[in-house]
Motif scaffolding. Structure first.
Motif, short mmCIF file in Angstrom:
data_model
loop_
_atom_site.label_atom_id
_atom_site.label_comp_id
_atom_site.label_asym_id
_atom_site.label_seq_id
_atom_site.Cartn_x
_atom_site.Cartn_y
_atom_site.Cartn_z
N ALA A 34 -1.65 -1.59 1.85
CA ALA A 34 -1.90 -2.21 0.54
C ALA A 34 -0.61 -2.15 -0.27
N PHE A 39 -4.24 -6.04 -0.35
CA PHE A 39 -4.42 -5.07 0.72
C PHE A 39 -4.61 -5.82 2.05
N GLN A 53 -10.42 -2.52 -6.22
CA GLN A 53 -11.32 -1.70 -5.39
C GLN A 53 -12.62 -1.45 -6.17
N SER A 57 -8.29 0.87 -9.20
CA SER A 57 -6.87 0.73 -8.86
C SER A 57 -6.19 -0.14 -9.91
N HIS A 61 -1.58 -1.24 -5.92
CA HIS A 61 -1.39 -0.32 -4.81
C HIS A 61 0.10 0.02 -4.60
N LYS A 62 0.31 1.22 -4.11
CA LYS A 62 1.65 1.74 -3.75
C LYS A 62 2.63 1.73 -4.92
N TYR A 282 -4.97 7.04 -7.54
CA TYR A 282 -4.03 7.63 -6.56
C TYR A 282 -4.47 9.03 -6.15
#
Ligand code: PLP
Length: 460
Positions: A34, A39, A53, A57, A61-62, A282
């Protein structure tokens, strides 16, 4: 059977799938990566995450800065017992105090939204004894444990009640659901009866200690109240010596454009609970924060509550990094712009599709309520259908969108449009083009009328 399929089967055979008949927990997608608002599954297929999600989130992501903060904490000190102080908890409280309303000054950290509400219940019942009742509303979800399920208005409570997995002393007030007003009235002629009725309810019920609300209702509809609603509720709670708990597990963390949704109405609760966006998912963290009036009670009384993982350092380490990212993001002006763009595009989508009865929401937190008939508001499916295993219309629409690369949560009557706050206009267009096609599934079974989709949150 391919290797990937047999690996998934090894998981599903030996785990309980959440909120599901286990016979249906068979072929979840294997998600392997993701990044940003996207993702990816094990075949490399890309999905745009249009519900963050489980609406958690919020920063996509990331995010490198949050990952770095967690990694540093993992290397330094992942965990010590909650009776010790950690720099992670000190920094997390400092970061929280920079966004949480000042009157809320004493924190408790757990690891989920459900636990955050459990802690609130103990604070309420200990400090307000012998009053013990909690008023909630039907359109609500407050958690999966016995207390969370008891506070919950949605049909998951019916199941929990049958299994005797609820606490007693919870009663339900009318919803501020203007699209389907429980009093069959229209704003402003209704004079916000749903709020005013609370005074009668509290007085007649007796022994009421608190009221719990999702300031903007999450799973159960993205319901935004008329402007008078929360000021009236606050006044009624004060006049009757009842505590107001704002469950901001989903509506918090800038999802609605402000740090916490209740701030839209300049109201401060006595207890605020949150989780999800606090770490942008996270790490798992739940937070309960109370006013001094509540916390004073526990100065000499035992706060008879705690968990092994209370104030978990690794969980807490994501909080300051997430707070910094939210501040940076809002300073850039992007979410303020895209929320307006999203609103306008969703209204256009509602105008186009006859299966959309109501378009409502605020910020990056929207619902399309799907109906068979806009004139009569006849729904395709009901609360009872949700737990019956029936193939719901909302699930068919969301399932079709998923096949085309857009992930969207769905409830029995609404689609959940709640993308990460980092989403751009182009990415919104990408997702809405697909949703536009998927809504044709509903249109085919809906009745053509001369009534347009309503916008019930425009009272905001
Ligand atoms: C408003 C609200 N409260 C409580 C919870 C429970 O949070 P958790 O799933 O983290 O236990 C949720 C979860 O969706 C929620 O939306």
């Amino acid at each position: 059977m391919s290797q990937a399929v047999s690996k998934i089967k090894a998981l599903t055979d030996h785990t309980y799938g959440t909120w599901n008949r286990q016979s249906a927990w068979t072929t979840p997608l294997l998600i392997t990566d993701a990044e940003g608002v996207y993702f990816y599954d094990d075949k490399g297929k890309r999905y745009i995450d249009f519900s963050s999600q489980l609406m958690c989130s919020n920063l996509g992501h990331k995010n490198k800065n949050i990952i770095e903060a967690i990694t540093k904490q993992a290397e330094k000190l992942p965990y010590v017992a909650p009776a010790f102080a950690t720099e992670a908890a000190i920094d997390a409280v400092e970061a929280l105090r920079s966004v949480v309303p000042e009157k809320l000054s004493k924190y408790f950290f757990s690891t989920s939204g459900t636990e955050a509400n459990e802690a609130a219940l103990k604070m309420v019942r200990q400090s307000k004894a012998p009053a013990y009742k909690v008023i909630s509303r039907y359109h609500s979800y407050h958690g999966a444990t016995s207390a969370g399920a008891a506070f919950t208005g949605d049909p998951r409570r019916w199941y929990a009640e049958q299994a005797r997995c609820v606490v007693d002393g919870v009663c339900f007030a009318p919803d501020n659901y203007c699209y389907r007003c429980p009093f069959d009235m229209t704003y402003p002629d209704c004079k916000v009866q749903c709020a005013r009725y609370l005074d009668y309810m509290i007085k007649e019920e007796g022994n009421v200690a608190a009221m719990i609300v999702e300031p903007v209702v999450g799973t159960n509809g993205r319901i935004v109240p008329p402007p008078e609603y929360y000021p009236i509720l606050r006044r009624i709670c004060d006049e009757n010596d009842v505590l107001l708990i704002a469950d901001e597990v989903m509506s918090g963390w800038f999802r609605t454009g402000k740090a916490f949704a209740i701030e839209h109405w300049n109201v401060t609760p006595d207890i605020l609970t949150t989780a999800k966006g606090a770490t942008a998912a996270y790490t798992p963290a739940g937070i309960t924060v109370s006013s001094e009036a509540v916390s004073n009670y526990f100065e000499q009384e035992l706060f008879c509550h705690g968990h092994t993982y209370a104030y978990h350092a690794l969980a807490a380490s994501a909080i300051p990094a997430a707070v910094a990212e939210y501040k940076k993001l809002f300073a850039s002006g992007l979410p303020q712009r895209t929320s307006q763009y999203l609103e306008q595009k969703l209204f256009e989508l509602g105008d186009k599709h006859i299966c959309v009865g109501d378009v409502r929401g605020i910020g990056h937190f929207w619902a399309l309520e799907i109906v068979k008939n806009r004139k009569t508001k006849e729904p395709f499916d009901t609360k009872a259908d949700k737990l019956s295993g029936k193939a719901l219309m909302t699930a068919q629409i969301a399932g079709n969108a998923m096949k085309q690369g857009v992930y969207m949560a769905a409830w029995y009557d609404t689609l959940v449009i709640a993308p990460p706050l980092i989403i751009t206009e182009e990415q919104i267009d990408e997702a809405l083009d697909i949703l536009d096609k998927s809504l044709q599934i509903g249109d085919k079974e809906a009745v053509e009328t001369d009534v347009a989709a309503s916008h019930s949150s425009e009272y905001k």
